[in-house]
Design a protein around this motif. Structure first.
Motif, short mmCIF file in Angstrom:
data_model
loop_
_atom_site.label_atom_id
_atom_site.label_comp_id
_atom_site.label_asym_id
_atom_site.label_seq_id
_atom_site.Cartn_x
_atom_site.Cartn_y
_atom_site.Cartn_z
N LEU A 49 40.18 43.26 42.48
CA LEU A 49 39.88 44.56 43.06
C LEU A 49 40.46 45.67 42.18
N THR A 50 39.99 46.90 42.40
CA THR A 50 40.48 48.03 41.60
C THR A 50 41.99 48.15 41.70
N SER A 51 42.52 47.99 42.91
CA SER A 51 43.97 48.07 43.12
C SER A 51 44.54 46.68 43.25
N ARG A 52 45.65 46.45 42.54
CA ARG A 52 46.35 45.17 42.65
C ARG A 52 47.68 45.33 43.37
N ASP A 53 47.85 46.45 44.06
CA ASP A 53 49.09 46.67 44.81
C ASP A 53 49.18 45.69 45.97
N LEU A 54 50.41 45.42 46.37
CA LEU A 54 50.60 44.51 47.50
C LEU A 54 49.97 45.05 48.78
N THR A 55 49.78 46.38 48.84
CA THR A 55 49.14 46.95 50.03
C THR A 55 47.69 46.49 50.15
N SER A 56 47.13 45.98 49.05
CA SER A 56 45.75 45.49 49.08
C SER A 56 45.68 44.00 49.43
N ALA A 57 46.81 43.38 49.71
CA ALA A 57 46.83 41.93 49.93
C ALA A 57 45.92 41.52 51.08
N SER A 58 45.92 42.28 52.17
CA SER A 58 45.10 41.91 53.31
C SER A 58 43.62 42.00 52.98
N LEU A 59 43.23 42.99 52.16
CA LEU A 59 41.83 43.11 51.76
C LEU A 59 41.43 41.96 50.84
N TYR A 60 42.32 41.61 49.90
CA TYR A 60 42.06 40.43 49.06
C TYR A 60 41.83 39.20 49.93
N GLN A 61 42.71 39.00 50.90
CA GLN A 61 42.61 37.81 51.74
C GLN A 61 41.33 37.83 52.57
N ASP A 62 40.98 39.01 53.11
CA ASP A 62 39.77 39.10 53.93
C ASP A 62 38.51 38.81 53.11
N VAL A 63 38.46 39.35 51.89
CA VAL A 63 37.25 39.18 51.08
C VAL A 63 37.12 37.74 50.58
N THR A 64 38.22 37.15 50.11
CA THR A 64 38.15 35.77 49.63
C THR A 64 37.85 34.80 50.77
N ALA A 65 38.42 35.04 51.95
CA ALA A 65 38.13 34.19 53.10
C ALA A 65 36.66 34.30 53.48
N LEU A 66 36.11 35.51 53.39
CA LEU A 66 34.69 35.71 53.70
C LEU A 66 33.80 35.00 52.68
N LEU A 67 34.15 35.09 51.41
CA LEU A 67 33.39 34.38 50.38
C LEU A 67 33.34 32.88 50.68
#
Length: 283
Positions: A49-67
């Motif tokens: 994702l554009t941001s690799r901050d830890l604040t984006s962790a939940s979005l990373y998890q949501d998108v990969t789980a959806l994939l």
């Protein structure tokens, strides 16, 4: 022939090996309930994702789980299931972007790889890197141009680039974000052309210690024990049919490394858990 996969992860930040798991890089377990067409498949995901901050962790998890969940729930061909998963992830990011402003908007680059028996199918959207080391020859797949393959979250249509490779025991798959672009094919081949995944990861870490940053997954394919047993049985049958006596060598157990994944029997519930990733420091 069916294959098992041994794999590991590397997270480098400014030349140092981070002792936290790399967000967006995972090998999800096949869910307890999945489409019948997916029973032979194992997937490997690398999302940036554009941001690799830890604040984006939940979005990373949501998108990969959806994939993962969308892929394993889909019937039809491998490529059709990948397209469905990518469309779902794209919709997720577009909805996120519609609710936030400025730097909080995200776009994603992804490599989505699927192992099915002797084949690996790969799809790339946005900025992503992938290498396949096939019998000592390295093939590089790169997607970095938003004009040809727009990132996830930018538009309704998803324009994925598809690649395919036949594999043999000992072949390697390397997935990375674009930060690994400066490394040449020769450097990658020298780093990963080893029997142990841990050795490959350590070599890549040394190459990136000069201020480099990257999130990398390395996968090594080996013949499954079931396939090795079947081959051994065939050899014994051949010897016996020729009237000779012999003792077949038992298949060797794989050496212990970070992870070892084979395809289990289909269970009963539908979940897409994340695999815990050990933290390893490199001097």
């Amino acid at each position: 022939m069916e294959f098992d996969s041994r794999y590991g992860f590397l997270f480098m930040r400014d030349g140092k090996r981070a002792n936290i798991p790399p967000m967006g890089v995972l090998v999800p377990e096949r869910p307890d309930r999945c489409a019948r067409a997916r029973l032979r498949d194992r997937i490997f995901i690398h999302l940036s994702l554009t941001s690799r901050d830890l604040t984006s962790a939940s979005l990373y998890q949501d998108v990969t789980a959806l994939l993962a969940s969308e892929y394993y729930a889909s019937s039809g061909s491998v490529t059709a299931a990948i397209r469905k998963a990518l469309r779902a992830a794209n919709t997720k990011l577009m909805r996120h972007n519609a609710q936030v402003a400025g730097v909080e908007k995200q776009r994603g680059g992804v490599t989505f790889a699927v192992l099915r028996e002797e084949e690996v199918f790969m799809a790339q959207v946005g900025a992503a890197l992938c290498w396949v080391s096939h019998q000592g020859q390295l093939q590089r797949f790169i997607s970095t141009d938003d004009r040809q393959s727009p990132s996830l979250g930018l538009q309704l249509a998803v324009n994925a680039r598809f690649h395919h490779s036949w594999i043999h025991p000992g072949d390697m798959l390397v997935l990375s974000d674009p930060n690994a672009t400066p490394m040449s094919n020769e450097q990658i081949q020298n780093a990963v052309g080893l029997e142990k995944v841990t050795d490959s990861l350590n070599n890549l870490a040394k190459m990136l210690k000069q201020g480099g940053s990257a999130r990398i997954m390395v996968v090594r394919f080996s013949a499954s024990q079931a396939a090795e047993t079947a081959m051994t049985a065939a050899d014994v049958s051949s010897v016996e049919s020729n009237g000779a006596a012999g003792i077949a060598e038992e298949p060797r157990e794989p050496e212990p490394i970070e992870f070892s994944a084979s395809l289990p029997d289909p269970p009963k519930r539908f979940e897409v858990p994340h695999i815990p990733i050990p933290n390893v420091e490199v001097d």
